[in-house]
Design an enzyme around this catalytic site. Sequence first.
Site, short mmCIF file in Angstrom:
data_model
loop_
_atom_site.label_atom_id
_atom_site.label_comp_id
_atom_site.label_asym_id
_atom_site.label_seq_id
_atom_site.Cartn_x
_atom_site.Cartn_y
_atom_site.Cartn_z
N GLU A 73 0.85 -1.19 0.00
CA GLU A 73 0.00 0.00 0.00
C GLU A 73 0.88 1.24 0.00
O GLU A 73 2.11 1.15 0.16
CB GLU A 73 -0.96 -0.01 1.19
CG GLU A 73 -2.01 -1.11 1.09
CD GLU A 73 -3.03 -1.09 2.20
OE1 GLU A 73 -3.06 -0.11 2.97
OE2 GLU A 73 -3.82 -2.05 2.31
N ARG A 89 -1.16 9.63 8.44
CA ARG A 89 -1.09 8.22 8.84
C ARG A 89 -0.60 7.35 7.69
O ARG A 89 -1.09 7.45 6.56
CB ARG A 89 -2.46 7.74 9.30
CG ARG A 89 -2.50 6.24 9.64
CD ARG A 89 -3.84 5.85 10.19
NE ARG A 89 -4.92 5.90 9.23
CZ ARG A 89 -5.28 4.89 8.44
NH1 ARG A 89 -4.63 3.75 8.50
NH2 ARG A 89 -6.29 5.03 7.60
N ARG A 120 -0.89 9.52 1.41
CA ARG A 120 -2.29 9.86 1.16
C ARG A 120 -2.53 11.35 1.02
O ARG A 120 -3.37 11.78 0.23
CB ARG A 120 -3.17 9.30 2.28
CG ARG A 120 -3.41 7.81 2.15
CD ARG A 120 -4.29 7.31 3.25
NE ARG A 120 -4.57 5.90 3.06
CZ ARG A 120 -5.20 5.14 3.95
NH1 ARG A 120 -5.60 5.67 5.09
NH2 ARG A 120 -5.43 3.87 3.71
N HIS A 168 -11.30 10.68 6.39
CA HIS A 168 -11.14 9.25 6.63
C HIS A 168 -10.62 8.91 8.02
O HIS A 168 -11.12 7.99 8.66
CB HIS A 168 -10.19 8.68 5.58
CG HIS A 168 -9.98 7.20 5.68
ND1 HIS A 168 -11.03 6.30 5.66
CD2 HIS A 168 -8.85 6.46 5.79
CE1 HIS A 168 -10.55 5.07 5.76
NE2 HIS A 168 -9.24 5.14 5.85
N HIS A 227 -9.04 10.34 2.58
CA HIS A 227 -8.76 9.20 1.70
C HIS A 227 -9.00 9.66 0.27
O HIS A 227 -10.03 10.27 -0.02
CB HIS A 227 -9.65 8.00 2.03
CG HIS A 227 -9.13 6.72 1.47
ND1 HIS A 227 -9.16 6.43 0.13
CD2 HIS A 227 -8.53 5.67 2.06
CE1 HIS A 227 -8.61 5.24 -0.08
NE2 HIS A 227 -8.22 4.76 1.08
#
Length: 498
Positions: A110, A358, A263, A323, A221
């Site tokens: 990811e 994060r 992100r 998110h 997100h």
Amino acid sequence: MSTVVVVGSGVAGLTAALEADARGHRVTLLTKASLADGSTARAQGGVAVALDGPDVRRHVDDTVAAGAGLVDPTAAHAVCGGGPDALAALVCLGAGFDRTSDGSLARGLEAAHSVERIVHAGGDATGAEIARALVAAVRASTVMVREDAFALDVVVEHGRATGVRLLDGEVVPADAVVLATGGSGQLLGRTTNPSVATGDGVAMALRAGAHVADLELVQLHPTVLPDGFLVSEAVRGAGAVLRDASGHRFLLDVDPRGELAPRDVVARAVARRAHEQGRPVVLDATALGAEQLAARFPTIDAHLRELGLDWSRQPVPVTPAAHYAMGGVVAGVDGRTSLPGLLAIGECACTGLHGANRLASNSLLEGAVQGRAAVRAIEDGPRALAPRPGWGAPEPVTVDGGTDAFTRAELQSLMWDVLGVERTEPALTRAAARLAAWAPPAPTDPKSAEDANLLVLARATVEAARRRTESRGAHQRADHPRTDPSQALHRVLHREGA
């Protein structure tokens, strides 16, 4: 043996309740809905865990790099290092994770991870499987479970937490109160969060006089469908790409990591390109093929087909949405807060692990690690968290006042407008004035109690965003576009007069 009250039933709360019960404590678990509600069961992403010893260091490095200068290395080492044991505990409880043909745990990639270390269950149903296993274990334990029990406030006596007051006025006494209430995604109008994510634990902690921090750091997100359904980052990890209205794969123009950049980078790029072209960005997963998409991402595939979309043949429109809350109640990895007897774990806590952005799939990991560590802290006695370097001195915020009524929809719309992709001082100032004019509703039922908590959080979050006059990670100030090294500290707030 201590009396422990756990508020919340996500991965952190359920883990803490089970661990405390196994160690002989008297445990009551309060949840305002049912045990299965909340963000954990909805998590499509997996658990980031360094299964190989040398990878712990790399995992820490990736976490620090993604956090844009605000990650506490001590917290990163503790959580990343505790990953293998936390995962093993979940497996022992019956959680079934995806495996390769040789029986080893399958690992995926990811964004912002340097290696494949993401463990999934059911392809894109990791949270659901973890929640299933934990809920079953709690049901089979001696934990007293109270569903539909709304925790209104922390009871504070003689400078320490001594219990929880429920909405109906009942006081549940405790030697230790563990807040595990999840995030505050419902603060903003566009969100991936479930309806129960109203930041109750953070508002409770503020009213009790505990320190909170980094509320301005709200992660967006980047790939959310127009109906609010999240398309996991693992889809991009598997090879899907983002294209603009002309079909151009534009992320490579922004960051050499393309779709696997952090992100905050991807979310801003998606929002800006959509704004520039007046048309939505699309996620193109067609190269993966129908068979792989259905097998690897069955939940997403089924949802898209319910919408009449075949993502194996046609790209699907996506947009950023709120998110994850990096901020929350200031806490150590063991859950200790500035108020003796009060612990905070999971998304409602701010340990410094996530910094200003994060790292993908670190949240389920944090909840599983913290849930176990908190019980050890309880057994050590009700000591407050010691002040730590890099955490600024607490600054007061007001949680009361105002006379005007408001609706949740008004609050959410305002907060998305001023705290969405970019913030500016004029917009934040106007929002602060409007929020100050609104009166916290009397908590007569769960909805009004949630609205009161959202207003408390809105005021504190806007104030925190005004005070951080720089751009860092998820906090993007259009009027202060550069990162200011002098502001590389956690913004700590507490209730005025506490």
